[in-house]
Design a protein around this motif. Structure first.
Motif, PDB file in Angstrom:
ATOM      1  N   MET A  38       0.818  -1.207   0.000  1.00  0.00           N
ATOM      2  CA  MET A  38       0.000   0.000   0.000  1.00  0.00           C
ATOM      3  C   MET A  38       0.855   1.261   0.000  1.00  0.00           C
ATOM      4  N   HIS A  41       1.720   1.593  -3.645  1.00  0.00           N
ATOM      5  CA  HIS A  41       0.575   1.603  -4.551  1.00  0.00           C
ATOM      6  C   HIS A  41      -0.268   2.871  -4.411  1.00  0.00           C
ATOM      7  N   VAL A  42      -0.626   3.233  -3.199  1.00  0.00           N
ATOM      8  CA  VAL A  42      -1.525   4.374  -3.002  1.00  0.00           C
ATOM      9  C   VAL A  42      -0.883   5.695  -3.434  1.00  0.00           C
ATOM     10  N   ALA A  45      -0.864   5.812  -7.182  1.00  0.00           N
ATOM     11  CA  ALA A  45      -2.200   6.067  -7.718  1.00  0.00           C
ATOM     12  C   ALA A  45      -2.578   7.541  -7.573  1.00  0.00           C
ATOM     13  N   ALA A  88       1.104   2.048 -10.359  1.00  0.00           N
ATOM     14  CA  ALA A  88      -0.109   1.810  -9.578  1.00  0.00           C
ATOM     15  C   ALA A  88      -0.816   0.534 -10.028  1.00  0.00           C
ATOM     16  N   THR A  91       1.534  -2.621  -8.915  1.00  0.00           N
ATOM     17  CA  THR A  91       1.487  -2.870  -7.470  1.00  0.00           C
ATOM     18  C   THR A  91       0.085  -3.243  -7.020  1.00  0.00           C
ATOM     19  N   GLY A  92      -0.935  -2.664  -7.667  1.00  0.00           N
ATOM     20  CA  GLY A  92      -2.303  -3.040  -7.333  1.00  0.00           C
ATOM     21  C   GLY A  92      -2.598  -4.489  -7.675  1.00  0.00           C
ATOM     22  N   SER A  93      -2.054  -4.947  -8.812  1.00  0.00           N
ATOM     23  CA  SER A  93      -2.235  -6.357  -9.181  1.00  0.00           C
ATOM     24  C   SER A  93      -1.524  -7.280  -8.198  1.00  0.00           C
ATOM     25  N   TRP A  95      -0.894  -6.649  -5.116  1.00  0.00           N
ATOM     26  CA  TRP A  95      -1.624  -6.572  -3.848  1.00  0.00           C
ATOM     27  C   TRP A  95      -2.959  -7.303  -3.947  1.00  0.00           C
ATOM     28  N   GLY A  96      -3.548  -7.259  -5.130  1.00  0.00           N
ATOM     29  CA  GLY A  96      -4.858  -7.869  -5.292  1.00  0.00           C
ATOM     30  C   GLY A  96      -4.831  -9.385  -5.337  1.00  0.00           C
ATOM     31  N   LEU A 110     -10.291  -0.217 -11.643  1.00  0.00           N
ATOM     32  CA  LEU A 110      -9.168  -0.718 -12.429  1.00  0.00           C
ATOM     33  C   LEU A 110      -9.301  -0.332 -13.898  1.00  0.00           C
ATOM     34  N   HIS A 165     -12.673  -2.512  -4.800  1.00  0.00           N
ATOM     35  CA  HIS A 165     -11.918  -1.528  -4.027  1.00  0.00           C
ATOM     36  C   HIS A 165     -12.766  -0.992  -2.879  1.00  0.00           C
TER      37      HIS A 165
END
Length: 238
Positions: A38, A41-42, A45, A88, A91-93, A95-96, A110, A165
């Motif tokens: 996070m 990623h955050v 983003a 973003a 890293t989101g992928s 994290w997901g 997304l 999200h």
């Protein structure tokens, strides 16, 4: 003179932010150490949207106020915004996958961020394919302002549609819902990413100004050489 100070502040902010994120901030009781993604990623983003906002304001400067540096600002911000958006998404992928069981789903957040990346790449292509920087700047400014409609979609997609999200937990009218032990490292990393953007943006603007000066000098040299060449070719052969 400003750039060295910004670089120094950026390095300090990253050093403090990374230390707080990976050595001070606690694990999440559900996500464990995975939550530390996070902190990259955050901010990435946030900066992906901030970069496009800068481009939109610069585009207004190009079309309305016709400021000579407005187009330079927009063009210089595009690759930086694309890099933050790509970061973003990646890293989101990552994290997901442990949280959702998949790297990608076509939910509103997304998909709209992916559209943002495509818009960045399209604008960069437009600037490269048009030789005249003035015409390219005006065309890109119009497309940038049209594409700015995607920013509120990204921001409010979690409220307008049913997505994986979670709703906003930092920028809320009633205050953040994140524990301070997690919130402060996140804010420091956001400051570090913001300083990084300004450093890269100023450096890119400086390079773009130099590139345009070199182009102008080459065009002057070419136009100055043409009359002599024409006169030489027009002389009758003896």
């Amino acid at each position: 003179m400003v750039l060295p100070w910004l670089i120094g502040l950026c390095v300090i902010a990253f050093a403090a932010g990374l230390y707080m994120s990976f050595f001070v901030a606690p694990e999440d009781y559900q996500q464990g150490d995975t939550v530390r993604i996070m902190y990259i990623h955050v901010p990435a983003a946030w900066l992906s949207m901030m970069c496009y906002s800068v481009m939109a304001l610069s585009s207004l400067g190009t079309l309305v106020w016709k400021h000579p540096l407005a187009d330079v600002s927009a063009k210089s911000a595009a690759p930086i915004g694309a890099a933050f958006t790509f970061m973003a998404l990646v890293t989101g992928s990552l994290w997901g996958k442990p949280m959702w069981g998949t790297y990608w789903v076509w939910d509103a957040r997304l998909t709209s961020v992916l559209v943002l990346l495509i818009m960045y790449l399209g604008l960069m292509t437009l600037w490269r394919t048009m030789e005249d920087p003035i015409k390219a700047g005006k065309a890109a400014a119009v497309l940038t302002l049209v594409g700015a409609l995607n920013l509120p979609i990204i921001k409010f997609s979690v409220d307008w549609w049913n997505t994986l999200h979670q709703p906003a937990s930092v920028m809320r009218m009633d205050g953040p819902t994140i524990h301070p032990d997690i919130l402060w490292p996140l804010l420091v990393m956001a400051i570090a990413f913001t300083l990084l953007f300004f450093v890269l943006h100023l450096m890119a603007m400086r390079n773009e100004i130099l590139r345009r000066r070199v182009r102008a000098l080459r065009l002057r040299a070419a136009s100055a050489a043409q009359p002599g060449t024409a006169a030489a070719t027009a002389q009758p052969a003896e």
